[in-house]
Design a protein around this motif. Structure first.
Motif, PDB file in Angstrom:
ATOM      1  N   TYR A 111      38.028  40.615  48.120  1.00  0.00           N
ATOM      2  CA  TYR A 111      37.751  39.205  47.845  1.00  0.00           C
ATOM      3  C   TYR A 111      36.274  38.967  47.513  1.00  0.00           C
ATOM      4  O   TYR A 111      35.952  38.241  46.570  1.00  0.00           O
ATOM      5  CB  TYR A 111      38.160  38.332  49.029  1.00  0.00           C
ATOM      6  CG  TYR A 111      38.209  36.863  48.692  1.00  0.00           C
ATOM      7  CD1 TYR A 111      39.388  36.284  48.229  1.00  0.00           C
ATOM      8  CD2 TYR A 111      37.078  36.056  48.786  1.00  0.00           C
ATOM      9  CE1 TYR A 111      39.439  34.942  47.886  1.00  0.00           C
ATOM     10  CE2 TYR A 111      37.120  34.719  48.446  1.00  0.00           C
ATOM     11  CZ  TYR A 111      38.297  34.165  48.004  1.00  0.00           C
ATOM     12  OH  TYR A 111      38.339  32.832  47.655  1.00  0.00           O
ATOM     13  N   ALA A 112      35.377  39.579  48.270  1.00  0.00           N
ATOM     14  CA  ALA A 112      33.948  39.367  48.014  1.00  0.00           C
ATOM     15  C   ALA A 112      33.546  39.898  46.645  1.00  0.00           C
ATOM     16  O   ALA A 112      32.689  39.317  45.970  1.00  0.00           O
ATOM     17  CB  ALA A 112      33.116  40.037  49.107  1.00  0.00           C
ATOM     18  N   LEU A 113      34.171  41.002  46.233  1.00  0.00           N
ATOM     19  CA  LEU A 113      33.880  41.563  44.922  1.00  0.00           C
ATOM     20  C   LEU A 113      34.403  40.671  43.807  1.00  0.00           C
ATOM     21  O   LEU A 113      33.721  40.444  42.804  1.00  0.00           O
ATOM     22  CB  LEU A 113      34.509  42.956  44.807  1.00  0.00           C
ATOM     23  CG  LEU A 113      34.358  43.653  43.457  1.00  0.00           C
ATOM     24  CD1 LEU A 113      32.921  44.115  43.261  1.00  0.00           C
ATOM     25  CD2 LEU A 113      35.318  44.838  43.346  1.00  0.00           C
ATOM     26  N   ASN A 114      35.609  40.144  43.987  1.00  0.00           N
ATOM     27  CA  ASN A 114      36.259  39.365  42.934  1.00  0.00           C
ATOM     28  C   ASN A 114      35.816  37.906  42.882  1.00  0.00           C
ATOM     29  O   ASN A 114      36.070  37.227  41.883  1.00  0.00           O
ATOM     30  CB  ASN A 114      37.777  39.421  43.119  1.00  0.00           C
ATOM     31  CG  ASN A 114      38.327  40.826  42.944  1.00  0.00           C
ATOM     32  OD1 ASN A 114      37.812  41.605  42.144  1.00  0.00           O
ATOM     33  ND2 ASN A 114      39.367  41.164  43.691  1.00  0.00           N
ATOM     34  N   HIS A 115      35.163  37.416  43.941  1.00  0.00           N
ATOM     35  CA  HIS A 115      34.727  36.010  43.988  1.00  0.00           C
ATOM     36  C   HIS A 115      33.278  35.926  44.448  1.00  0.00           C
ATOM     37  O   HIS A 115      32.966  35.293  45.454  1.00  0.00           O
ATOM     38  CB  HIS A 115      35.631  35.202  44.920  1.00  0.00           C
ATOM     39  CG  HIS A 115      37.079  35.243  44.550  1.00  0.00           C
ATOM     40  ND1 HIS A 115      37.925  36.267  44.957  1.00  0.00           N
ATOM     41  CD2 HIS A 115      37.837  34.395  43.801  1.00  0.00           C
ATOM     42  CE1 HIS A 115      39.134  36.031  44.485  1.00  0.00           C
ATOM     43  NE2 HIS A 115      39.109  34.927  43.773  1.00  0.00           N
ATOM     44  N   PRO A 116      32.360  36.542  43.712  1.00  0.00           N
ATOM     45  CA  PRO A 116      30.964  36.609  44.165  1.00  0.00           C
ATOM     46  C   PRO A 116      30.267  35.255  44.214  1.00  0.00           C
ATOM     47  O   PRO A 116      29.267  35.121  44.927  1.00  0.00           O
ATOM     48  CB  PRO A 116      30.301  37.528  43.126  1.00  0.00           C
ATOM     49  CG  PRO A 116      31.150  37.358  41.894  1.00  0.00           C
ATOM     50  CD  PRO A 116      32.546  37.205  42.410  1.00  0.00           C
ATOM     51  N   GLU A 117      30.776  34.259  43.489  1.00  0.00           N
ATOM     52  CA  GLU A 117      30.133  32.939  43.470  1.00  0.00           C
ATOM     53  C   GLU A 117      30.765  31.970  44.468  1.00  0.00           C
ATOM     54  O   GLU A 117      30.334  30.816  44.561  1.00  0.00           O
ATOM     55  CB  GLU A 117      30.190  32.344  42.056  1.00  0.00           C
ATOM     56  CG  GLU A 117      29.531  33.213  40.990  1.00  0.00           C
ATOM     57  CD  GLU A 117      28.099  33.567  41.348  1.00  0.00           C
ATOM     58  OE1 GLU A 117      27.367  32.672  41.831  1.00  0.00           O
ATOM     59  OE2 GLU A 117      27.710  34.728  41.152  1.00  0.00           O
ATOM     60  N   ASN A 118      31.759  32.416  45.199  1.00  0.00           N
ATOM     61  CA  ASN A 118      32.348  31.570  46.239  1.00  0.00           C
ATOM     62  C   ASN A 118      31.266  31.224  47.258  1.00  0.00           C
ATOM     63  O   ASN A 118      30.574  32.116  47.754  1.00  0.00           O
ATOM     64  CB  ASN A 118      33.500  32.336  46.904  1.00  0.00           C
ATOM     65  CG  ASN A 118      34.181  31.528  47.995  1.00  0.00           C
ATOM     66  OD1 ASN A 118      33.567  31.162  48.979  1.00  0.00           O
ATOM     67  ND2 ASN A 118      35.472  31.295  47.834  1.00  0.00           N
TER      68      ASN A 118
END
Length: 228
Positions: free
Chosen positions: A193-200
């Motif tokens: 998740y952190a890799l795929n949503h870095p701007e979250n």
């Protein structure tokens, strides 16, 4: 005018909450912790072993370990409860006994279990927070080591005792060391998740600092990760 005042107040509240979440969620250690005096010997040939760690939201814990050299694979999931209750919605109810956890498959010829523990306690989470991690509160966010054999239990308990005796943290470590009775993969959208949503915003505030701490404190272990 009232709209502008409310908007400014809302922005201020958000900024304060984000700042508080960052302070609470950042790793407790500001420098690498001492190496484990009790550890497994480094394997002579490449093989596979499994470790399971819980340290708050599994997004951040996975984000750290998937960037560690010697780690072959990571999976975000649940441990501590039963298979029937291993879903995000049920675990979030704080009634299942599960903790958000990460299964770490590693090559002991490249990295030892004690070295994984050092990363876990140094940068993956704050082991002094009881039943919470930063802005996330509840037993599903507890700090826990789910050991798969007696050797992992021995090494984990010895390292916690070593760190407590050295007083490397301001408070006592609350990490629970417990046998792994089952690990259940999390939903697909939680993986990497952190890799795929870095701007979250959550990732930026709570998880990006952990990855930065890994790179800074353990440059010899850090590797770039681009997904499976």
């Amino acid at each position: 005018m009232l709209y502008r005042v409310l908007t400014a107040a809302t922005i201020l509240i958000v900024v304060l909450l984000i700042g508080r979440a960052y302070v609470q969620a950042r790793p407790a250690a500001t420098s690498p912790l001492p190496t484990a005096t009790t550890d497994e010997p480094r394997a002579q040939a490449s093989t596979r072993e499994t470790a399971v760690f819980a340290g708050g939201c599994f997004w951040g814990v996975q984000g750290v370990f998937e960037r560690v050299k010697g780690v072959v694979d990571t999976t975000a999931g649940y441990a501590g409860g039963t298979q029937e209750t291993a879903t995000y919605d049920q675990v979030s109810s704080e009634t299942t006994g599960h903790a958000e956890s990460v299964k770490v498959v590693y090559d002991p010829s490249q990295i030892t279990y004690g070295e994984l523990l050092r990363v876990f306690f140094s940068v993956a989470h704050d082991p002094t927070q009881l039943n919470r991690q930063g802005p996330d509160v509840g037993t599903s966010y507890r700090s826990a080591i789910f050991y798969t054999n007696d050797e992992q239990k021995r090494i984990s308990e010895a390292y916690i005792a070593q760190l407590n005796q050295a007083k490397v943290f301001k408070s006592k470590i609350v990490t629970v060391v417990t046998p792994l009775k089952g690990f259940y993969d999390g939903e697909d959208y939680h993986q990497d998740y952190a890799l795929n949503h870095p701007e979250n915003p959550y990732i930026l505030v709570c998880d990006k600092p952990k990855i930065g701490a890994l790179k800074e404190q353990f440059p010899e272990l850090y590797r770039e990760y681009r997904g499976k």
